[in-house]
Design an enzyme around this catalytic site. Structure first.
Site, PDB file in Angstrom:
ATOM      1  CE1 TYR A  42      -2.134   3.514   1.951  1.00  0.00           C
ATOM      2  CE2 TYR A  42      -3.953   2.233   1.038  1.00  0.00           C
ATOM      3  CZ  TYR A  42      -3.452   3.428   1.540  1.00  0.00           C
ATOM      4  OH  TYR A  42      -4.261   4.538   1.612  1.00  0.00           O
ATOM      5  CE  LYS A 121     -13.250 -16.703  25.067  1.00  0.00           C
ATOM      6  NZ  LYS A 121     -13.270 -16.061  23.729  1.00  0.00           N
ATOM      7  NE  ARG A 142      -8.448  -8.036  26.051  1.00  0.00           N
ATOM      8  CZ  ARG A 142      -7.169  -8.128  25.690  1.00  0.00           C
ATOM      9  NH1 ARG A 142      -6.770  -7.603  24.558  1.00  0.00           N
ATOM     10  NH2 ARG A 142      -6.293  -8.745  26.465  1.00  0.00           N
TER      11      ARG A 142
HETATM   12  C1  LIG Z   1     -13.513 -12.432  32.985  1.00  0.00           C
HETATM   13  C2  LIG Z   1     -13.160 -11.584  31.753  1.00  0.00           C
HETATM   14  C3  LIG Z   1     -11.658 -11.684  31.501  1.00  0.00           C
HETATM   15  C4  LIG Z   1     -13.527 -10.101  32.016  1.00  0.00           C
HETATM   16  N1  LIG Z   1     -12.787  -9.609  33.152  1.00  0.00           N
HETATM   17  C5  LIG Z   1     -11.777  -8.668  33.028  1.00  0.00           C
HETATM   18  O1  LIG Z   1     -11.469  -8.156  31.953  1.00  0.00           O
HETATM   19  C6  LIG Z   1     -11.042  -8.312  34.272  1.00  0.00           C
HETATM   20  C7  LIG Z   1     -10.362  -7.091  34.360  1.00  0.00           C
HETATM   21  C8  LIG Z   1      -9.659  -6.771  35.532  1.00  0.00           C
HETATM   22  C9  LIG Z   1      -9.637  -7.675  36.581  1.00  0.00           C
HETATM   23  O2  LIG Z   1      -8.938  -7.457  37.762  1.00  0.00           O
HETATM   24  C10 LIG Z   1      -8.337  -6.238  38.014  1.00  0.00           C
HETATM   25  C11 LIG Z   1      -9.087  -5.266  38.686  1.00  0.00           C
HETATM   26  C12 LIG Z   1      -8.477  -4.045  38.975  1.00  0.00           C
HETATM   27  C13 LIG Z   1      -7.133  -3.812  38.591  1.00  0.00           C
HETATM   28  C14 LIG Z   1      -6.401  -4.825  37.912  1.00  0.00           C
HETATM   29  C15 LIG Z   1      -7.015  -6.048  37.609  1.00  0.00           C
HETATM   30  C16 LIG Z   1     -10.320  -8.880  36.486  1.00  0.00           C
HETATM   31  C17 LIG Z   1     -11.026  -9.193  35.334  1.00  0.00           C
HETATM   32  C18 LIG Z   1     -13.961 -12.052  30.546  1.00  0.00           C
HETATM   33  C19 LIG Z   1     -13.450 -11.870  29.254  1.00  0.00           C
HETATM   34  C20 LIG Z   1     -14.213 -12.281  28.139  1.00  0.00           C
HETATM   35  C21 LIG Z   1     -15.471 -12.876  28.352  1.00  0.00           C
HETATM   36  C22 LIG Z   1     -16.341 -13.349  27.301  1.00  0.00           C
HETATM   37  N2  LIG Z   1     -15.998 -13.255  26.006  1.00  0.00           N
HETATM   38  N3  LIG Z   1     -17.523 -13.912  27.601  1.00  0.00           N
HETATM   39  C23 LIG Z   1     -17.899 -14.024  28.887  1.00  0.00           C
HETATM   40  N4  LIG Z   1     -19.108 -14.601  29.157  1.00  0.00           N
HETATM   41  N5  LIG Z   1     -17.142 -13.603  29.932  1.00  0.00           N
HETATM   42  C24 LIG Z   1     -15.925 -13.028  29.687  1.00  0.00           C
HETATM   43  N6  LIG Z   1     -15.178 -12.617  30.753  1.00  0.00           N
END
Ligand SMILES: CC(C)(CNC(=O)c1ccc(Oc2ccccc2)cc1)c1ccc2c(N)nc(N)nc2n1
Length: 333
Positions: A42, A121, A142
């Protein structure tokens, strides 16, 4: 040929072709998330067009890719944002045996068998939705988990996502934005009619539709969403994952209601078997089942690694197309 050796007619022809090709590649790049040419190709075409238009300004047009806002390579021009709470990924397992190992490790770490919340999921793309006093003020992708892209205007066109919660909470919720299978089929039919390449799968279609610079394009794409997480669970007023889903629904947020609280492995495998069979009947793509420790305080006890929670695991279904390929090979053999 060097620009200086070209006749005016040759230059006009080459400029017109480059303007068409680069416009199409640009759309493929930031609309479909699956460009048909490598970036360096490109860039080479782009540099050639800049030289030609400089030597033959009579063929420069305002629609030329070289005149687009943001100039150079039409990359994603969405604003970057930083997630104060990182958006983690999920660890994966690909067999019931590996899932049992995860259950055993988790039970050992906790010292007892805890309840799990099982969820489908969703095969879409993860977004963070920031509400201030109940008003949706920002939506972001994200990205790499820490730096995402601002897609607020686009997300506001998604009917399933409320602009205002039923309570004036200041909370960030996370979920998956997806394109329903019916919308995906309709969109690809439309693209074939327009001579455009069809999207490879609903996930790419959702990503391409969400990361649009023009929210009016997003609006036409009929996206939807399911919310499944918040780090602010005290604000939400939940003590379990299953309770959090109920609170999300009470606030007017879209949730997937197929979740079940289970703690015995035998029921986990029957839930997995059920949805492996039901997969094609759902109007949204799923690529597995997520098993989460249900009690939120136990999630905190188990904590997270840099990239994934220790209190959740994704059991991945075998990818459909791969299965078909494997069957073909067996058949030919
Ligand atoms: C569980 C998690 C990964 C989300 N959770 C987070 O992103 C997350 C973020 C900070 C966390 O902990 C912190 C909190 C504060 C500071 C640092 C970390 C914990 C989990 C997730 C990801 C994708 C999913 C999906 N495609 N389908 C379903 N049904 N559930 C899902 N769940």
């Amino acid at each position: 040929k060097a620009v200086s050796e070209l006749t005016t007619a040759q230059a006009q022809q080459e400029i017109a072709k480059l303007q068409d090709d680069l416009t199409r590649y640009g759309v493929e790049y930031y609309e479909d998330d699956n460009p048909s040419v490598e970036d360096h190709v490109y860039d080479a075409f782009y540099a050639r067009l800049v030289d030609l238009e400089a030597a033959f300004p009579q063929f420069m047009t305002p629609e030329s890719p070289t005149q687009r806002v943001g100039g150079t390579n039409v990359k994603s021009e969405l604003t970057k944002i930083t997630h104060p709470v990182p958006m983690l990924s999920l660890g994966d397992v690909f067999s019931l045996e590996e899932l049992q190992d995860w259950d055993a490790r988790t039970t050992k770490a906790l010292g007892f068998q805890s309840d799990y919340n099982l969820e489908l999921k969703i095969d879409g793309l993860a977004v963070a939705l920031d509400y201030e006093n109940g008003e949706l003020v920002q939506a972001s992708t994200r990205g790499n988990g820490t730096i995402g892209e601002d897609v607020t205007a686009n997300v506001k066109t998604i009917q399933a996502i409320p602009q205002r919660l039923s309570e004036p909470l200041t909370i960030e919720v996370r979920g998956e934005i997806y394109m329903p299978k019916k919308s995906f089929a309709k969109l690809n039919q439309q693209r074939e009619l327009e001579g455009l390449a069809p999207f490879a799968n609903p996930r790419n279609a959702a990503a391409g539709s969400l990361r649009q610079l023009d929210a009016k394009v997003t609006k036409k794409r009929e996206l939807s969403a399911f919310v499944y997480y918040t780090a602010d669970f005290e604000t939400l007023g939940a003590e379990t994952q299953s309770g959090a889903l109920q609170r999300f629904a009470a606030l007017g947020l879209p949730t997937n209601t197929t979740n079940q609280v289970i703690s015995v492995m035998s029921y986990i495998s029957s839930y997995i078997t059920h949805y492996t069979q039901q997969r094609d009947t759902l109007d949204y793509g799923i690529d597995g089942v997520v098993v989460k420790v249900n009690a939120l305080d136990l999630q905190l006890d188990l904590g997270n690694t840099v990239k994934i929670p220790r209190w959740a695991i994704a059991y991945k279904f075998p990818p459909e197309e791969a299965l078909t390929t494997v069957r073909d090979i067996e058949w030919t053999v």
